[in-house]
Motif scaffolding. Structure first.
Motif, mmCIF file in Angstrom:
data_model
loop_
_atom_site.group_PDB
_atom_site.id
_atom_site.type_symbol
_atom_site.label_atom_id
_atom_site.label_comp_id
_atom_site.label_asym_id
_atom_site.label_seq_id
_atom_site.Cartn_x
_atom_site.Cartn_y
_atom_site.Cartn_z
ATOM 1 N N PRO A 228 30.255 32.677 46.615
ATOM 2 C CA PRO A 228 29.584 33.636 47.507
ATOM 3 C C PRO A 228 30.203 33.712 48.898
ATOM 4 N N ASP A 229 30.731 32.589 49.407
ATOM 5 C CA ASP A 229 31.314 32.644 50.748
ATOM 6 C C ASP A 229 32.597 33.469 50.780
ATOM 7 N N VAL A 230 33.190 33.713 49.594
ATOM 8 C CA VAL A 230 34.348 34.603 49.497
ATOM 9 C C VAL A 230 33.894 36.053 49.316
ATOM 10 N N LEU A 231 32.954 36.264 48.411
ATOM 11 C CA LEU A 231 32.549 37.626 48.062
ATOM 12 C C LEU A 231 31.547 38.227 49.039
ATOM 13 N N ARG A 232 30.640 37.421 49.598
ATOM 14 C CA ARG A 232 29.557 37.973 50.433
ATOM 15 C C ARG A 232 30.084 38.803 51.608
ATOM 16 N N PRO A 233 31.099 38.353 52.363
ATOM 17 C CA PRO A 233 31.581 39.200 53.468
ATOM 18 C C PRO A 233 32.130 40.538 52.992
ATOM 19 N N ILE A 234 32.768 40.562 51.820
ATOM 20 C CA ILE A 234 33.305 41.819 51.293
ATOM 21 C C ILE A 234 32.162 42.723 50.849
ATOM 22 N N VAL A 235 31.154 42.151 50.185
ATOM 23 C CA VAL A 235 29.985 42.930 49.774
ATOM 24 C C VAL A 235 29.315 43.545 50.997
ATOM 25 N N ASP A 236 29.079 42.745 52.025
ATOM 26 C CA ASP A 236 28.402 43.237 53.225
ATOM 27 C C ASP A 236 29.200 44.345 53.907
ATOM 28 N N ALA A 237 30.532 44.222 53.871
ATOM 29 C CA ALA A 237 31.366 45.213 54.547
ATOM 30 C C ALA A 237 31.446 46.524 53.775
ATOM 31 N N LEU A 238 31.421 46.468 52.442
ATOM 32 C CA LEU A 238 31.563 47.672 51.629
ATOM 33 C C LEU A 238 30.236 48.375 51.342
ATOM 34 N N ALA A 239 29.132 47.636 51.335
ATOM 35 C CA ALA A 239 27.850 48.194 50.910
ATOM 36 C C ALA A 239 27.405 49.414 51.720
ATOM 37 N N PRO A 240 27.691 49.516 53.010
ATOM 38 C CA PRO A 240 27.222 50.700 53.747
ATOM 39 C C PRO A 240 27.844 52.016 53.293
ATOM 40 N N THR A 241 29.008 51.971 52.626
ATOM 41 C CA THR A 241 29.697 53.223 52.319
ATOM 42 C C THR A 241 29.970 53.438 50.838
ATOM 43 N N ALA A 242 29.696 52.447 49.979
ATOM 44 C CA ALA A 242 30.038 52.576 48.566
ATOM 45 C C ALA A 242 28.897 52.081 47.695
ATOM 46 N N ASP A 243 28.853 52.598 46.475
ATOM 47 C CA ASP A 243 27.989 52.014 45.453
ATOM 48 C C ASP A 243 28.783 50.906 44.781
ATOM 49 N N LEU A 244 28.289 49.674 44.895
ATOM 50 C CA LEU A 244 29.036 48.500 44.452
ATOM 51 C C LEU A 244 28.460 47.919 43.171
ATOM 52 N N LEU A 245 29.368 47.633 42.235
ATOM 53 C CA LEU A 245 29.035 46.847 41.050
ATOM 54 C C LEU A 245 29.798 45.539 41.198
ATOM 55 N N VAL A 246 29.077 44.431 41.321
ATOM 56 C CA VAL A 246 29.673 43.142 41.656
ATOM 57 C C VAL A 246 29.527 42.188 40.479
ATOM 58 N N THR A 247 30.639 41.639 40.011
ATOM 59 C CA THR A 247 30.569 40.646 38.937
ATOM 60 C C THR A 247 30.393 39.262 39.543
ATOM 61 N N LEU A 248 29.618 38.428 38.857
ATOM 62 C CA LEU A 248 29.204 37.131 39.391
ATOM 63 C C LEU A 248 29.894 35.948 38.733
ATOM 64 N N GLY A 249 30.847 36.207 37.845
ATOM 65 C CA GLY A 249 31.504 35.091 37.179
ATOM 66 C C GLY A 249 30.604 34.457 36.142
ATOM 67 N N LEU A 250 30.848 33.185 35.888
ATOM 68 C CA LEU A 250 30.144 32.494 34.805
ATOM 69 C C LEU A 250 28.800 31.930 35.226
ATOM 70 N N THR A 251 28.633 31.588 36.507
ATOM 71 C CA THR A 251 27.421 30.872 36.912
ATOM 72 C C THR A 251 26.692 31.492 38.093
ATOM 73 N N GLY A 252 27.250 32.506 38.739
ATOM 74 C CA GLY A 252 26.631 33.069 39.932
ATOM 75 C C GLY A 252 25.376 33.865 39.613
ATOM 76 N N THR A 253 24.553 34.088 40.654
ATOM 77 C CA THR A 253 23.355 34.913 40.532
ATOM 78 C C THR A 253 23.279 35.843 41.732
ATOM 79 N N ALA A 254 22.509 36.914 41.591
ATOM 80 C CA ALA A 254 22.321 37.847 42.701
ATOM 81 C C ALA A 254 21.689 37.158 43.899
ATOM 82 N N ALA A 255 20.858 36.136 43.641
ATOM 83 C CA ALA A 255 20.209 35.421 44.737
ATOM 84 C C ALA A 255 21.220 34.743 45.663
ATOM 85 N N ASP A 256 22.415 34.463 45.152
ATOM 86 C CA ASP A 256 23.448 33.836 45.983
ATOM 87 C C ASP A 256 23.854 34.733 47.144
#
Length: 380
Positions: A228-256
Motif C-alpha cells: 500500500p505504501d507504493v500504490l496508495r500515493p498513485i491511487v490518491d494522485a489519479l483518483a481525482p481525474t480517472a476511474d481506477l480499477l486497482v489490483t491488490l495482489g495475493l493478500t491485499g484488501t481495499a481497507a489497506d
C-alpha cells in the motif's frame, strides 16, 4: 509425449508458461510443471500435474539476501539476482527436482528464461529443452553472471549448462532492444493476457475502450510489488481525474487504502484476477512493468505508463518507452510524475497508435498451439 515445464516459484514466471502448457495438454500430451508446492491448486484447476520441488519464493529470497546482504527483488544487481536464480535455487531445489523428474520421464523440458533447475534436469536426463523468454532479451551483464554461478552448481553434479534447442520468444520486434538480433533457435510465440481456466478466449486486438467522460485506468503492480505504501500515493494522485480499477495482489484488501472520501465512487479494488478479465473497457494501464502484464496489455492494443519497482521491470519500461507505446516513470519520482505521464499518454494519440501497432505484431505471431505442434513434430 511427456512435456515438463520448469519455473521459478513466482506467478510472474509461471503464468506466461500456461498458454503453451495448455496447448500441449489440449494436444493430448502429458504435461507437468516443476515448481513449488503452493501452485498445486492453480495447476489442478488447469488439469496440469504439479511436480513439487523446492522452497517457496519468499524462502529463496530470504536465503539469497542472507548470503549476499542484498534483496534480489528490490535491488536486482547481477550478483544478487544470480544468487537467487542460479545459486540458492539450485542448492535448495535440484535434488528434489531430479527425483521428481526421473519419475515423470519427460521427452521435452520447457524452462522459463531465469530458471536454471529445468536445464539442470535436462542435462542430467539427457533430454532436449526449450527456453521460454518473458520479454526483451535479458542483457548479457546479467545472464553472463547467472550462467557463471550455474556452471559451478552443475559442475558439482558432473554436468554442464546445456544450450536450449529452441528459444521461444513472446516479444514482438517493436519491443526488442536496439541492435537486437534473433537468438539461435528462435521460435516466436504469441503472448496473451493471463486467463484463468474458466476465462473465455479473448482476441489479441480490438478491446473496447471506456469512452466515458473520465478515462478508465487499470492500476496493476502484479503479485509481489503491491505494498500500500507504493500504490496508495498513485491511487490518491489519479483518483481525482480517472476511474481506477486497482489490483491488490495475493493478500491485499481495499481497507489497506483507507477511506477514499469523495473519490470513492471512482475507485474499484479487485484481488488476484486473471488479467484478461480486467482489460475490457480500459483506456490505459499503469503498471510496475512485469513482463506478463506488459505483453498482455499490449496484446490488446492498450497504451501504458510503466513505473518499474525492481526485477526485470526496467527492461519492460525501456521497451515500452522505446516503442512509444507508453511512457516510463522510473523511481524515485513521485506520484505527480505518474499523473503527468498518464495525462500525456491519453492526450497524444501517437501512443495509442503505437500500442495498436505492437498488438498487430503480436496477433501475427504463431499461437501457442502452433508452437506446440512444431515442437512435437521436431521431437517426433
Amino acid at each position: 509425449m511427456r512435456i515438463l515445464f520448469s519455473s521459478t516459484p513466482a506467478h510472474g514466471h509461471l503464468l506466461p508458461q500456461l498458454p503453451l502448457a495448455r496447448a500441449f495438454r489440449d494436444r493430448g500430451d502429458e504435461v507437468a510443471v516443476l515448481t513449488s508446492a503452493s501452485f498445486g491448486p492453480m495447476l489442478a484447476a488447469e488439469r496440469i500435474a504439479l511436480l513439487a520441488a523446492g522452497p517457496e519464493a519468499f524462502e529463496l529470497l530470504a536465503e539469497a539476501a542472507r548470503r549476499t546482504g542484498v534483496d534480489p527483488a528490490a535491488e536486482p544487481t547481477p550478483e544478487a539476482a544470480a544468487e537467487f536464480f542460479a545459486g540458492t535455487r539450485i542448492d535448495l531445489t535440484a535434488d528434489a527436482a531430479l527425483d521428481a523428474a526421473r519419475g515423470f520421464a519427460p521427452d521435452l523440458i520447457v524452462a522459463e528464461a531465469t530458471d536454471y533447475v529445468g536445464p539442470l534436469v535436462a542435462a542430467a536426463l539427457d533430454v532436449p529443452y526449450a527456453k521460454l523468454a518473458f520479454g526483451p532479451l535479458i542483457p548479457a551483464q546479467f545472464t553472463d553472471v547467472f550462467t557463471s554461478v550455474a556452471e559451478q552448481r552443475y559442475k558439482e553434479r558432473g554436468l554442464t549448462v546445456p544450450g536450449p534447442a529452441w528459444y521461444l520468444d513472446p516479444c514482438p520486434e517493436l519491443l526488442q532492444n536496439p541492435g537486437w538480433e534473433p537468438p539461435q533457435g528462435r521460435v516466436p510465440m504469441r503472448p496473451e493476457a493471463h486467463r484463468g481456466p474458466d476465462t473465455p478466449d479473448a482476441p489479441a486486438t480490438g478491446a473496447a475502450t471506456g469512452g466515458g467522460p473520465r478515462p478508465k485506468v487499470l492500476l496493476s503492480f502484479g503479485t509481489h510489488f503491491t505494498a500500500p505504501d507504493v500504490l496508495r500515493p498513485i491511487v490518491d494522485a489519479l483518483a481525482p481525474t480517472a476511474d481506477l480499477l486497482v489490483t491488490l495482489g495475493l493478500t491485499g484488501t481495499a481497507a489497506d487504502f483507507g477511506d477514499q472520501g469523495e473519490h470513492g465512487d471512482h475507485l474499484a479494488f479487485v484481488g488476484f484476477t486473471p488479467l484478461a478479465e480486467l482489460l475490457d473497457g480500459i483506456d490505459l494501464v499503469v503498471t510496475h512493468g512485469g513482463a506478463g502484464t506488459t505483453l498482455g496489455a499490449l496484446s490488446r492494443g492498450l497504451p501504458m505508463v510503466v513505473v518499474p519497482q525492481g526485477a526485470d521491470q526496467f527492461l519492460q519500461a525501456a521497451a515500452v518507452a522505446g516503442a512509444r507505446a507508453g511512457l516510463a516513470v522510473p523511481p524515485p519520482v513521485g506520484p505527480e510524475a505518474v499523473v503527468e505521464a498518464v495525462t500525456e499518454v491519453l492526450k497524444d494519440t501517437e501512443y495509442q497508435d503505437n500500442a495498436r501497432a505492437v498488438a498487430a505484431q503480436i496477433a501475427a505471431m504463431p499461437s501457442p498451439h502452433e508452437v506446440a505442434d512444431r515442437l512435437a513434430a521436431a521431437l517426433a
